[in-house]
Design an enzyme around this catalytic site. Structure first.
Site, PDB file in Angstrom:
ATOM      1  N   ILE A  36       0.603  -0.824   0.303  1.00 24.22           N
ATOM      2  CA  ILE A  36      -0.067   0.446  -0.010  1.00 24.22           C
ATOM      3  C   ILE A  36       0.514   1.238   0.263  1.00 24.22           C
ATOM      4  O   ILE A  36       0.085   2.380  -0.628  1.00 24.22           O
ATOM      5  CB  ILE A  36      -0.948   0.229   0.966  1.00 24.22           C
ATOM      6  CG1 ILE A  36      -2.018   0.735   0.852  1.00 24.22           C
ATOM      7  CG2 ILE A  36       0.168   0.282   2.257  1.00 24.22           C
ATOM      8  CD1 ILE A  36      -3.240   0.647   1.850  1.00 24.22           C
TER       9      ILE A  36
ATOM     10  N   ASN B  26      -2.695   1.156  15.667  1.00 23.96           N
ATOM     11  CA  ASN B  26      -3.161   0.732  17.105  1.00 23.96           C
ATOM     12  C   ASN B  26      -3.468   2.494  17.923  1.00 23.96           C
ATOM     13  O   ASN B  26      -2.749   3.144  17.464  1.00 23.96           O
ATOM     14  CB  ASN B  26      -2.250   0.393  17.858  1.00 23.96           C
ATOM     15  CG  ASN B  26      -1.003   0.622  17.756  1.00 23.96           C
ATOM     16  OD1 ASN B  26      -0.486   1.922  18.761  1.00 23.96           O
ATOM     17  ND2 ASN B  26       0.452   0.443  17.217  1.00 23.96           N
TER      18      ASN B  26
ATOM     19  N   GLY C  43       3.886  -4.874  10.582  1.00 26.38           N
ATOM     20  CA  GLY C  43       2.135  -5.205   9.747  1.00 26.38           C
ATOM     21  C   GLY C  43       2.352  -3.374   9.044  1.00 26.38           C
ATOM     22  O   GLY C  43       3.546  -3.273   8.727  1.00 26.38           O
ATOM     23  N   VAL C  44       1.316  -3.613   8.336  1.00 27.01           N
ATOM     24  CA  VAL C  44       1.272  -3.022   7.246  1.00 27.01           C
ATOM     25  C   VAL C  44       1.624  -0.889   8.381  1.00 27.01           C
ATOM     26  O   VAL C  44       2.609   0.267   7.447  1.00 27.01           O
ATOM     27  CB  VAL C  44      -0.478  -2.654   6.358  1.00 27.01           C
ATOM     28  CG1 VAL C  44      -1.441  -1.573   8.040  1.00 27.01           C
ATOM     29  CG2 VAL C  44      -0.020  -0.852   5.551  1.00 27.01           C
ATOM     30  N   ASP C  45       0.798  -0.601   9.868  1.00 28.32           N
ATOM     31  CA  ASP C  45       1.230   0.350  10.185  1.00 28.32           C
ATOM     32  C   ASP C  45       3.222   0.477  10.831  1.00 28.32           C
ATOM     33  O   ASP C  45       3.284   2.241   9.772  1.00 28.32           O
ATOM     34  CB  ASP C  45       0.934   0.222  12.114  1.00 28.32           C
ATOM     35  CG  ASP C  45       0.745   1.127  12.417  1.00 28.32           C
ATOM     36  OD1 ASP C  45       1.180   0.789  13.710  1.00 28.32           O
ATOM     37  OD2 ASP C  45       1.600   2.439  12.408  1.00 28.32           O
TER      38      ASP C  45
ATOM     39  N   SER D 285      -7.651  -5.037  10.403  1.00 30.46           N
ATOM     40  CA  SER D 285      -7.274  -6.420  11.420  1.00 30.46           C
ATOM     41  C   SER D 285      -7.455  -8.063  11.067  1.00 30.46           C
ATOM     42  O   SER D 285      -7.177  -8.613  12.359  1.00 30.46           O
ATOM     43  CB  SER D 285      -8.910  -5.720  12.173  1.00 30.46           C
ATOM     44  OG  SER D 285      -9.176  -4.850  12.527  1.00 30.46           O
TER      45      SER D 285
ATOM     46  N   TYR E  40      -4.118  -8.564  14.857  1.00 23.27           N
ATOM     47  CA  TYR E  40      -5.367  -8.633  14.988  1.00 23.27           C
ATOM     48  C   TYR E  40      -6.386 -10.043  15.177  1.00 23.27           C
ATOM     49  O   TYR E  40      -6.506  -9.845  15.305  1.00 23.27           O
ATOM     50  CB  TYR E  40      -6.173  -6.901  15.322  1.00 23.27           C
ATOM     51  CG  TYR E  40      -5.488  -5.793  15.952  1.00 23.27           C
ATOM     52  CD1 TYR E  40      -4.583  -6.559  16.438  1.00 23.27           C
ATOM     53  CD2 TYR E  40      -6.390  -4.823  15.894  1.00 23.27           C
ATOM     54  CE1 TYR E  40      -3.941  -4.905  17.022  1.00 23.27           C
ATOM     55  CE2 TYR E  40      -5.829  -4.217  16.660  1.00 23.27           C
ATOM     56  CZ  TYR E  40      -4.337  -3.908  17.030  1.00 23.27           C
ATOM     57  OH  TYR E  40      -3.991  -2.420  17.466  1.00 23.27           O
TER      58      TYR E  40
HETATM   59  N1  APR Z   1       0.235  -3.333   2.711  1.00 18.53           N
HETATM   60  C1  APR Z   1      -0.842  -3.825   2.601  1.00 18.53           C
HETATM   61  N2  APR Z   1      -1.479  -4.595   3.595  1.00 18.53           N
HETATM   62  C2  APR Z   1       0.203  -5.125   4.029  1.00 18.53           C
HETATM   63  C3  APR Z   1       1.374  -4.847   3.990  1.00 18.53           C
HETATM   64  C4  APR Z   1       1.150  -3.215   3.065  1.00 18.53           C
HETATM   65  N3  APR Z   1       2.888  -3.172   3.023  1.00 18.53           N
HETATM   66  N4  APR Z   1       1.849  -4.872   5.365  1.00 18.53           N
HETATM   67  C5  APR Z   1       1.262  -5.678   5.905  1.00 18.53           C
HETATM   68  N5  APR Z   1      -0.048  -5.908   5.241  1.00 18.53           N
HETATM   69  C6  APR Z   1      -1.677  -6.593   5.485  1.00 18.53           C
HETATM   70  C7  APR Z   1      -1.955  -7.067   6.126  1.00 18.53           C
HETATM   71  O1  APR Z   1      -0.966  -9.137   5.595  1.00 18.53           O
HETATM   72  C8  APR Z   1      -2.993  -8.082   6.270  1.00 18.53           C
HETATM   73  O2  APR Z   1      -4.167  -7.928   5.797  1.00 18.53           O
HETATM   74  O3  APR Z   1      -2.249  -5.271   5.803  1.00 18.53           O
HETATM   75  C9  APR Z   1      -3.673  -6.817   6.731  1.00 18.53           C
HETATM   76  C10 APR Z   1      -3.093  -6.024   8.289  1.00 18.53           C
HETATM   77  O4  APR Z   1      -2.329  -6.552   8.558  1.00 18.53           O
HETATM   78  P1  APR Z   1      -2.088  -5.805  10.905  1.00 18.53           P
HETATM   79  O5  APR Z   1      -1.069  -4.794   9.249  1.00 18.53           O
HETATM   80  O6  APR Z   1      -1.087  -6.526  11.401  1.00 18.53           O
HETATM   81  O7  APR Z   1      -3.095  -4.822  11.532  1.00 18.53           O
HETATM   82  P2  APR Z   1      -4.152  -5.141  11.644  1.00 18.53           P
HETATM   83  O8  APR Z   1      -4.572  -6.550  11.585  1.00 18.53           O
HETATM   84  O9  APR Z   1      -5.119  -4.502  11.867  1.00 18.53           O
HETATM   85  O10 APR Z   1      -2.955  -4.991  13.031  1.00 18.53           O
HETATM   86  C11 APR Z   1      -2.660  -4.012  13.708  1.00 18.53           C
HETATM   87  O11 APR Z   1      -0.682  -4.347  14.465  1.00 18.53           O
HETATM   88  O12 APR Z   1       1.312  -3.443  13.286  1.00 18.53           O
HETATM   89  C12 APR Z   1       0.296  -3.431  14.567  1.00 18.53           C
HETATM   90  O13 APR Z   1       0.686  -1.015  14.975  1.00 18.53           O
HETATM   91  C13 APR Z   1      -0.324  -1.902  14.660  1.00 18.53           C
HETATM   92  O14 APR Z   1      -0.764  -2.848  17.227  1.00 18.53           O
HETATM   93  C14 APR Z   1      -1.328  -2.367  15.691  1.00 18.53           C
HETATM   94  C15 APR Z   1      -1.473  -3.701  14.953  1.00 18.53           C
END
Ligand code: APR
Length: 176
Positions: free
Chosen positions: A15, A28, A36-38, A121, A125
Site C-alpha cells: 500500500i 493501534n 505490519g502495514v503500520d 484487523s 488483530y
Molecule cells: N501493504 C498492504 N497491506 C499490508 C502491508 C503492506 N505493506 N503489510 C501488511 N499488510 C496487510 C497484512 O497482510 C494484513 O492483511 O495488512 C493487513 C493488516 O495486518 P496488520 O498490519 O497486522 O494490521 P492489524 O491486523 O490491523 O493489526 C494492527 O498491528 O502493526 C500493528 O501497530 C499495529 O498494533 C497494530 C496492529
C-alpha cells in the site's frame, strides 16, 4: 455487478507504493507505529509521520484520524484502529464497519479522490479475512452510493489469497 461503475477496485501489493490521494493505516490506539502495514507506512513516510502522530494523542478503536503523507506518494494517511478479533461477539463487526465508514468520511472531507485500504484487523488483530472483507465491501458500497467522493476505493491486498476473497465478494450482487 454493483452499479458503482468500477469505483471499487482490488489490487495486490504494498500500500505504501500506491499512487492514490490517501492510504489508510491499520494502526493501534497509540498511533505511535507498530509492525505490519503500520510499520511499513511509517518506514516509507519517514519520521515526519510519527512526529505528527504524536500530536494526535491516540485514537479510539473504530475511529480514525488524518495526517499528511510525508514521503509517501499519498497526500494523506488516514490512521484507523481496528478491533482485535475476540470471536465476533464483542462488538468487533460494528467496530470494523466503523473503521471503514469513518475513514471514508475523512477521505471525502479531505478531498481525496482516491483512497486505498489494507485489510484492517486481519493480520496481528486476527480478524478472519472473509468476514472482514465482507464488511469492507459492504461499507464501501454503501458509502459510494451516497457520495461522489472519493471517486475510487482500492482494497490493497498483501496476498493473492486475500485478493481472491475481495474479488469474489465484489462479484456478488449486494446482499448476497
Ligand atoms: N501493504 C498492504 N497491506 C499490508 C502491508 C503492506 N505493506 N503489510 C501488511 N499488510 C496487510 C497484512 O497482510 C494484513 O492483511 O495488512 C493487513 C493488516 O495486518 P496488520 O498490519 O497486522 O494490521 P492489524 O491486523 O490491523 O493489526 C494492527 O498491528 O502493526 C500493528 O501497530 C499495529 O498494533 C497494530 C496492529
Amino acid at each position: 455487478m454493483d452499479g458503482l461503475d468500477g469505483r471499487i477496485r482490488v489490487v495486490k501489493g504494498d500500500i505504501t507504493t500506491l499512487e492514490v490521494d490517501a492510504i489508510v493505516n491499520a494502526a493501534n490506539a497509540s498511533l505511535l507505529g507498530g509492525g505490519g502495514v503500520d510499520g511499513a507506512i511509517h518506514r516509507a513516510a519517514g519520521p515526519g509521520l510519527l512526529a505528527e502522530c504524536r500530536t494526535l494523542h491516540g485514537c479510539d478503536t473504530g475511529s480514525a484520524k488524518v495526517t499528511a503523507g510525508y514521503r509517501l506518494p499519498a497526500r494523506w494517511v488516514i490512521h484507523t484502529v481496528g478491533p482485535v478479533w475476540a470471536g465476533g461477539t464483542r462488538g468487533e463487526p460494528g467496530l470494523l464497519a466503523s473503521c471503514y465508514r469513518t475513514s471514508l468520511v475523512l477521505a471525502a472531507t479531505a478531498g481525496a479522490r482516491s483512497v486505498a485500504f489494507p485489510a484492517i484487523s486481519t493480520g496481528v488483530y486476527g480478524y478472519p479475512i472473509e468476514a472482514a472483507a465482507r464488511i469492507a465491501v459492504r461499507e464501501a458500497r454503501a458509502f459510494l452510493r451516497a457520495s461522489r467522493v472519493p471517486e475510487t476505493v482500492f482494497f490493497c491486498c498483501f496476498s493473492q489469497s486475500d485478493r481472491e476473497v475481495y474479488e469474489a465478494l465484489l462479484n456478488q450482487p449486494e446482499g448476497a
